[in-house]
Enzyme design. Structure first.
Site, PDB file in Angstrom:
ATOM      1  CD  GLU A 115      -2.925  -1.103   0.124  1.00 26.62           C
ATOM      2  OE1 GLU A 115      -3.094  -0.025  -0.490  1.00 26.62           O
ATOM      3  OE2 GLU A 115      -3.545  -2.140  -0.158  1.00 26.62           O
ATOM      4  CB  CYS A 121      -1.915   7.003   1.908  1.00 24.34           C
ATOM      5  SG  CYS A 121      -3.104   5.880   2.639  1.00 24.34           S
TER       6      CYS A 121
END
Length: 477
Positions: free
Chosen positions: A248, A284
């Site tokens: 990720e 993020c």
């Protein structure tokens, strides 16, 4: 009562080297953290392998009950977890409490999914020579999982790796970010109190590249799950060999606001400001690039400025605080340099743009060139850019013009247009009539391009932490 000090003392017992843990808001030392050796990591891998042998022998019911009890323990200690997050990451307490709430839900989802890991029946007589055979598939745990986690969600991004690993019957070693190790240790203590075998979840603190290399090189570790930068993610993937890998990575989330939303701009601006500036933009999926139809640009700017200027900078433990110090001085300097570069390239700062104690003022820019770092890289700070487009086709083209592809948002009342964005945006998740800074803990979550490899989200992570096996029964033999 849960405590991380006892576990840290155990780590220090085998290695007296330490490093300072610093409060990001005040830039003051909190305590010393063990700088674990490579030998400690190797021992942890061996211990985790023994933990795996124990855990895989438990029933799915047993694992589910452990996870469910852990969710209750975390809930009972919600304030402790939240204050620990605030102390080590500088996250405002209201967002830290939200993270703890999500962690509780993630554990509950993992408890549910532990009981639902189902295979399927396969009619082998569909093949010419398959008569007389029944077949079915099962999922089996893979063994020891190595997890490397970031600073920005030091609890919930850990539990997104730990919960699925345990649900599947794997043991796990967590190498938390050097800046935020305490939350992951508290989570371990909650799970052990809930009945998890001691060696089924181990936390090793210290230097990420060095200790991560030990995980990568071990034949006992069967999977690496990493959340962090694309540069490190690519290195991990290139060195992982035949290990399973989930990555990720970064993003510069884009949002399009269509002309049809002209009567909803105040509400959208509230969501966008929260999406851009929550936890100082150190998320993020932070809303970084806004594309707005040219006919409603000025009204949107007015609402964005109004909402941004309401935000309060202050003590992370104050419930009224919205903004705090950035994670470190290096990040602050980098963002200021990127803002200066964007201005020199023709961008205009609408609001903010200046240093604010150990952070940056919430900053809104317009007319930012596509190749400016503030646009094409991940800012990871309290900055959002606003560019106008003439129509949805231009918005779609500019949103896709990115090295990243994690989340994207679209506000529109046109169903056909919404479906077109849903199908043609080159990202892992498209959120219609929501900002891209949105994640529910049971949804699939994975990026394209430089945003990642593989998927998280409890059920989806479990499948990536198991091996699929087919069993055939020849009943006519």
């Amino acid at each position: 009562m849960l405590d991380y000090k006892g576990y840290l003392e155990k780590l220090t017992k085998f290695n007296e080297n330490t490093y300072p843990l610093v409060n990001p808001h005040l830039r003051e030392e909190i305590m010393q953290i063990p700088e674990c050796s490579n030998e400690q990591m190797e021992q942890a891998i061996n211990d985790a392998h023994e933990g795996y042998k124990t855990l895989k022998g438990l029933t799915s019911y047993d694992r589910s009950e452990i996870l469910d009890r852990a969710s209750k323990i975390v809930s009972d200690n919600k304030q402790l977890f939240a204050e620990t997050i605030s102390k080590e990451s500088g996250k405002p307490i209201k967002f830290a409490l939200g993270e703890v709430g999500r962690t509780i839900e993630t554990l509950k989802f993992a408890a549910i999914e532990a009981r639902k890991l189902e295979g399927e029946s396969i009619p082998l007589d569909a093949a010419p020579n398959g008569d007389g055979r029944d077949a079915y598939t099962i999922y089996q745990p893979i063994g020891v999982v190595g997890a490397i986690t970031p600073f920005n969600f030091p609890l919930n991004l850990v539990v997104h790796k730990v919960g699925p690993a345990i649900a599947a019957g794997n043991s796990i070693i967590v190498k938390p970010a050097e800046k935020t190790p305490l939350s992951s240790i508290l989570l371990r203590e909650a799970l052990v109190e809930a009945g998890l075998p001691e060696n089924a979840y181990i936390v090793i603190t210290g230097d990420g590249p060095r200790l991560g290399k030990v995980l990568l090189e071990s034949s006992v570790v069967k999977k690496i799950t990493f959340t962090g930068s694309p540069q490190v993610g690519k290195l991990i993937k290139s060195q992982a060999g035949l290990k399973k890998v989930t990555l990720e990575l970064g993003n510069n989330s884009a949002l399009y606001i269509d002309e049809s939303q002209k009567d909803k701009l105040e509400a959208i601006a509230k969501q966008a400001v929260n999406g851009a500036f929550a936890y100082n933009g150190q998320v993020c999926i932070s809303t970084q690039r806004i594309y707005v139809h040219e006919n409603i640009k000025e009204d949107l700017i007015t609402h964005l400025k109004t909402q941004a200027e309401k935000l309060t900078y202050g003590d992370p433990l104050d419930e009224n605080t919205d903004l705090t110090g950035l994670i470190d001085e290096k990040s602050q300097h980098r963002i200021l340099e990127w803002l200066d570069e964007a201005e020199k390239a023709g961008a205009t700062i609408i609001s903010g743009g200046e240093k604010l104690e150990n952070s940056i003022q919430p900053t809104i820019l317009e007319n930012v060139p596509r190749d400016a770092k503030i646009s094409c890289e991940e800012v990871f700070g309290p900055v959002v850019l606003l560019n106008t487009v003439k129509d949805s086709d231009q918005a779609l083209e500019e949103m896709n013009d990115s090295q990243y592809g994690l989340n994207a948002g679209v506000f529109t009342s046109d169903l056909a247009q919404a479906l077109k964005f849903g199908h043609e945006l080159d990202v892992g998740q498209v959120l219609i009539n929501d900002v891209p800074t949105l994640r529910f803990d049971h949804m699939p979550y994975g990026g394209r391009k430089n945003s990642g490899y593989g998927h998280e989200g409890v059920k989806y992570a479990i499948h990536e932490m198991t091996n699929l096996k087919m069993i055939s029964l020849n009943y006519k033999f």
